[in-house]
Design an enzyme around this catalytic site. Structure first.
Site, PDB file in Angstrom:
ATOM      1  N   PRO A  53       0.797  -1.227   0.000  1.00  0.00           N
ATOM      2  CA  PRO A  53       0.000   0.000   0.000  1.00  0.00           C
ATOM      3  C   PRO A  53       0.829   1.278   0.000  1.00  0.00           C
ATOM      4  O   PRO A  53       1.835   1.376   0.716  1.00  0.00           O
ATOM      5  CB  PRO A  53      -0.803  -0.088   1.302  1.00  0.00           C
ATOM      6  N   ASN A  54       0.378   2.201  -0.822  1.00  0.00           N
ATOM      7  CA  ASN A  54       0.910   3.573  -0.912  1.00  0.00           C
ATOM      8  C   ASN A  54       2.269   3.689  -1.600  1.00  0.00           C
ATOM      9  O   ASN A  54       2.737   4.798  -1.852  1.00  0.00           O
ATOM     10  CB  ASN A  54       0.972   4.240   0.479  1.00  0.00           C
ATOM     11  N   ARG A  71       4.655  11.236  -2.442  1.00  0.00           N
ATOM     12  CA  ARG A  71       4.301  11.269  -1.024  1.00  0.00           C
ATOM     13  C   ARG A  71       5.538  11.607  -0.192  1.00  0.00           C
ATOM     14  O   ARG A  71       6.633  11.104  -0.481  1.00  0.00           O
ATOM     15  CB  ARG A  71       3.725   9.910  -0.571  1.00  0.00           C
ATOM     16  N   TYR A 124      10.710   9.696   1.338  1.00  0.00           N
ATOM     17  CA  TYR A 124      10.733   8.671   0.292  1.00  0.00           C
ATOM     18  C   TYR A 124      11.354   9.130  -1.027  1.00  0.00           C
ATOM     19  O   TYR A 124      11.408   8.357  -1.985  1.00  0.00           O
ATOM     20  CB  TYR A 124       9.302   8.168   0.043  1.00  0.00           C
ATOM     21  N   ASN A 153       8.221  -5.131  -0.341  1.00  0.00           N
ATOM     22  CA  ASN A 153       8.099  -3.978   0.538  1.00  0.00           C
ATOM     23  C   ASN A 153       6.621  -3.928   0.930  1.00  0.00           C
ATOM     24  O   ASN A 153       5.786  -3.467   0.137  1.00  0.00           O
ATOM     25  CB  ASN A 153       8.513  -2.679  -0.154  1.00  0.00           C
ATOM     26  N   ALA A 213       3.030  -0.222   5.129  1.00  0.00           N
ATOM     27  CA  ALA A 213       2.581  -0.262   6.527  1.00  0.00           C
ATOM     28  C   ALA A 213       2.117  -1.649   6.962  1.00  0.00           C
ATOM     29  O   ALA A 213       2.084  -1.950   8.164  1.00  0.00           O
ATOM     30  CB  ALA A 213       1.466   0.754   6.743  1.00  0.00           C
ATOM     31  N   GLU A 236      12.682  -8.709   2.734  1.00  0.00           N
ATOM     32  CA  GLU A 236      11.835  -7.533   2.952  1.00  0.00           C
ATOM     33  C   GLU A 236      12.683  -6.284   2.756  1.00  0.00           C
ATOM     34  O   GLU A 236      13.837  -6.239   3.212  1.00  0.00           O
ATOM     35  CB  GLU A 236      11.266  -7.563   4.373  1.00  0.00           C
ATOM     36  N   HIS A 262      12.641  -1.810   2.724  1.00  0.00           N
ATOM     37  CA  HIS A 262      11.962  -0.538   2.990  1.00  0.00           C
ATOM     38  C   HIS A 262      12.837   0.581   2.469  1.00  0.00           C
ATOM     39  O   HIS A 262      14.066   0.533   2.609  1.00  0.00           O
ATOM     40  CB  HIS A 262      11.739  -0.338   4.493  1.00  0.00           C
ATOM     41  N   ARG A 298      12.181   5.881  12.877  1.00  0.00           N
ATOM     42  CA  ARG A 298      11.000   6.739  12.736  1.00  0.00           C
ATOM     43  C   ARG A 298      10.064   6.549  13.941  1.00  0.00           C
ATOM     44  O   ARG A 298      10.540   6.352  15.054  1.00  0.00           O
ATOM     45  CB  ARG A 298      10.326   6.418  11.392  1.00  0.00           C
TER      46      ARG A 298
HETATM   47  C1  DQA Z   1       7.858   1.867   4.014  1.00  0.00           C
HETATM   48  C2  DQA Z   1       7.882   2.130   5.524  1.00  0.00           C
HETATM   49  C3  DQA Z   1       6.517   1.908   6.119  1.00  0.00           C
HETATM   50  O1  DQA Z   1       6.532   2.208   7.506  1.00  0.00           O
HETATM   51  C4  DQA Z   1       5.492   2.834   5.470  1.00  0.00           C
HETATM   52  O2  DQA Z   1       4.211   2.569   5.970  1.00  0.00           O
HETATM   53  C5  DQA Z   1       5.519   2.735   3.987  1.00  0.00           C
HETATM   54  C6  DQA Z   1       6.823   2.700   3.312  1.00  0.00           C
HETATM   55  C7  DQA Z   1       9.216   2.186   3.388  1.00  0.00           C
HETATM   56  O3  DQA Z   1       9.470   1.696   2.289  1.00  0.00           O
HETATM   57  O4  DQA Z   1      10.016   2.936   3.962  1.00  0.00           O
HETATM   58  O5  DQA Z   1       4.491   2.776   3.314  1.00  0.00           O
HETATM   59  O6  DQA Z   1       7.586   0.497   3.793  1.00  0.00           O
END
Ligand code: DQA
Length: 151
Positions: free
Chosen positions: A9-10, A17, A22, A72, A75, A96, A98, A105
């Site tokens: 997500p996102n 964003r 990011y 990835n 959240a 995994e 990120h 954070r």
């Molecule tokens: C993330 C870190 C997560 O905490 C966040 O919710 C994301 C992006 C990262 O790639 O840094 O959506 O996975």
């Protein structure tokens, strides 16, 4: 070697964003820079904002003849036991990643419930997190001996 690269997500909003966290590059742009660096890998990229869709892709990865998964979870890493279970179900090499350093954070980001189901986690190196994950897949993906997962 066929690698499944999953973003949760996102992550489709990367580049738009929270740029201070990011970056300003879209994920498609990041991929365009990464893919040519790994001519020996066939990288299939999928993104979803839906937990169930990610789970189904992980469940089907072996029958789709993938040989490794880079995920990835966004959240979902912090709370999705269902995604963690799905990762546990597959014996494929899994990492995994990120973009940001989840340990630097907010407190709720410090926990990843999915990372333990993977062979390793790379966090905080921006697009380098993905490059290093692809590098590991190239070197160890087919035979990840000496690396452990929760499954
Ligand atoms: C993330 C870190 C997560 O905490 C966040 O919710 C994301 C992006 C990262 O790639 O840094 O959506 O996975």
């Amino acid at each position: 070697m066929k690698i499944l690269l999953l973003n949760g997500p996102n992550l489709n909003m990367t580049g738009r964003r929270e740029p201070l966290i990011y970056g300003t590059e879209t994920f498609e742009k990041i991929l365009d820079g990464l893919i040519p660096q790994f001519p020996e890998l066939t990288v299939v990229y999928r993104q979803s904002n839906l937990e169930g869709e990610l789970i189904t892709w992980i469940q089907e990865a072996e029958s789709e003849k993938f040989q490794g998964i880079i995920v990835n979870p966004g959240a979902l890493a912090h709370y999705s036991l269902a995604l963690s279970d799905a990762l546990m179900c597959t014996t494929l090499p899994k990492l995994e990643v990120h973009l940001s350093n989840i340990h630097g954070r907010e407190d709720f980001r410090r926990i990843s419930v999915t990372a333990g189901a993977c062979h390793g986690i790379i966090s905080g190196l921006g697009k380098e997190s993905y490059r290093l994950a692809l590098e590991w897949m190239k070197r160890h993906g087919a035979r990840p001996t000496g690396f452990q997962t929760g499954s």
